[in-house]
Write a protein that holds these residues in place. Structure first.
Motif, PDB file in Angstrom:
ATOM      1  N   ALA A 192       0.832  -1.209   0.000  1.00 24.94           N
ATOM      2  CA  ALA A 192       0.000   0.000   0.000  1.00 24.94           C
ATOM      3  C   ALA A 192       0.867   1.260   0.000  1.00 24.94           C
ATOM      4  O   ALA A 192       0.565   2.232  -0.709  1.00 24.94           O
ATOM      5  CB  ALA A 192      -0.926  -0.008   1.211  1.00 24.94           C
ATOM      6  N   LEU A 193       1.943   1.248   0.761  1.00 19.91           N
ATOM      7  CA  LEU A 193       2.846   2.404   0.779  1.00 19.91           C
ATOM      8  C   LEU A 193       3.536   2.582  -0.563  1.00 19.91           C
ATOM      9  O   LEU A 193       3.721   3.714  -1.029  1.00 19.91           O
ATOM     10  CB  LEU A 193       3.885   2.240   1.891  1.00 19.91           C
ATOM     11  N   ASN A 244      -6.168   8.469  10.849  1.00 14.03           N
ATOM     12  CA  ASN A 244      -5.293   7.748   9.919  1.00 14.03           C
ATOM     13  C   ASN A 244      -4.151   8.641   9.449  1.00 14.03           C
ATOM     14  O   ASN A 244      -3.000   8.200   9.356  1.00 14.03           O
ATOM     15  CB  ASN A 244      -6.080   7.251   8.707  1.00 14.03           C
ATOM     16  N   THR A 245      -4.462   9.885   9.169  1.00 16.33           N
ATOM     17  CA  THR A 245      -3.434  10.833   8.740  1.00 16.33           C
ATOM     18  C   THR A 245      -2.418  11.068   9.844  1.00 16.33           C
ATOM     19  O   THR A 245      -1.205  11.102   9.591  1.00 16.33           O
ATOM     20  CB  THR A 245      -4.080  12.161   8.312  1.00 16.33           C
ATOM     21  N   PHE A 278      -2.901  13.541   4.153  1.00 16.77           N
ATOM     22  CA  PHE A 278      -4.301  13.105   4.197  1.00 16.77           C
ATOM     23  C   PHE A 278      -4.627  12.238   2.985  1.00 16.77           C
ATOM     24  O   PHE A 278      -5.208  11.153   3.129  1.00 16.77           O
ATOM     25  CB  PHE A 278      -5.219  14.334   4.248  1.00 16.77           C
ATOM     26  N   LEU A 279      -4.249  12.700   1.809  1.00 10.41           N
ATOM     27  CA  LEU A 279      -4.488  11.930   0.586  1.00 10.41           C
ATOM     28  C   LEU A 279      -3.716  10.615   0.621  1.00 10.41           C
ATOM     29  O   LEU A 279      -4.255   9.558   0.253  1.00 10.41           O
ATOM     30  CB  LEU A 279      -4.093  12.755  -0.641  1.00 10.41           C
ATOM     31  N   ALA A 280      -2.480  10.651   1.080  1.00  6.50           N
ATOM     32  CA  ALA A 280      -1.672   9.434   1.173  1.00  6.50           C
ATOM     33  C   ALA A 280      -2.286   8.455   2.165  1.00  6.50           C
ATOM     34  O   ALA A 280      -2.363   7.249   1.888  1.00  6.50           O
ATOM     35  CB  ALA A 280      -0.244   9.791   1.579  1.00  6.50           C
ATOM     36  N   THR A 339      -5.042   3.471   3.286  1.00  8.40           N
ATOM     37  CA  THR A 339      -6.162   2.791   3.928  1.00  8.40           C
ATOM     38  C   THR A 339      -6.951   1.949   2.936  1.00  8.40           C
ATOM     39  O   THR A 339      -7.265   0.788   3.207  1.00  8.40           O
ATOM     40  CB  THR A 339      -7.090   3.817   4.605  1.00  8.40           C
ATOM     41  N   VAL A 340      -7.253   2.518   1.778  1.00  9.78           N
ATOM     42  CA  VAL A 340      -8.045   1.797   0.781  1.00  9.78           C
ATOM     43  C   VAL A 340      -7.278   0.587   0.250  1.00  9.78           C
ATOM     44  O   VAL A 340      -7.822  -0.527   0.181  1.00  9.78           O
ATOM     45  CB  VAL A 340      -8.448   2.747  -0.366  1.00  9.78           C
ATOM     46  N   VAL A 341      -6.030   0.780  -0.112  1.00  7.37           N
ATOM     47  CA  VAL A 341      -5.232  -0.338  -0.656  1.00  7.37           C
ATOM     48  C   VAL A 341      -5.024  -1.410   0.417  1.00  7.37           C
ATOM     49  O   VAL A 341      -5.130  -2.609   0.132  1.00  7.37           O
ATOM     50  CB  VAL A 341      -3.889   0.168  -1.217  1.00  7.37           C
TER      51      VAL A 341
END
Length: 130
Positions: free
Chosen positions: A13-14, A77-78, A105-107, A112-114
């Motif tokens: 994900a990263l 999460n951010t 925030f976008l990262a 989270t989604v991946v």
């Protein structure tokens, strides 16, 4: 074994996030193998941060969760990603975020989604083995 699988999912994900989000960079490795080790190290730190710090932050921010109808989860999460970045900034390898909170925030949203979809895939694989 589950922790190792989760670290691999977080590393993936990263990596995806580093490809898609401008200002989210993985530093400290010049070769592909080095980048894999850096990603695995950062993912392990991220996992420990999420396991140790996140429950405390989540508990203390219950009023914000209620007030925002759960959307405060994205902020938490951010913050966990920013804490991981801060920890790895103390070394010569890790994650660097240029662009401030909104890039983080976008990262964090993308990680989270991946990670969610990767965990679903691993969860199904775990159930098949039993």
């Amino acid at each position: 074994m589950t922790f190792v699988l989760r670290v691999i999912v977080n590393a993936f994900a990263l990596w995806i996030t580093s490809l898609l989000v401008t200002g989210f960079n993985i530093v400290g490795a010049s070769s592909a193998e080095g980048k894999i080790f850096v990603l695995l190290g950062v993912a392990a730190i991220f996992g420990v941060v999420n396991a140790a710090v996140r429950p405390v932050v989540a508990f203390l921010s219950v009023p914000f969760y209620i007030l925002t109808l759960g959307l405060f989860t994205f902020v938490v999460n951010t913050l966990m990603l920013l804490l991981t970045v801060w920890i790895t900034e103390q070394t010569s390898w890790g994650i660097r975020i240029d662009g401030g909170f909104w890039t983080a925030f976008l990262a964090a949203l993308l990680v989270t989604v991946v990670s969610f979809f990767g965990s679903l895939a691993i969860g199904r694989a775990d159930r098949k083995d039993r």
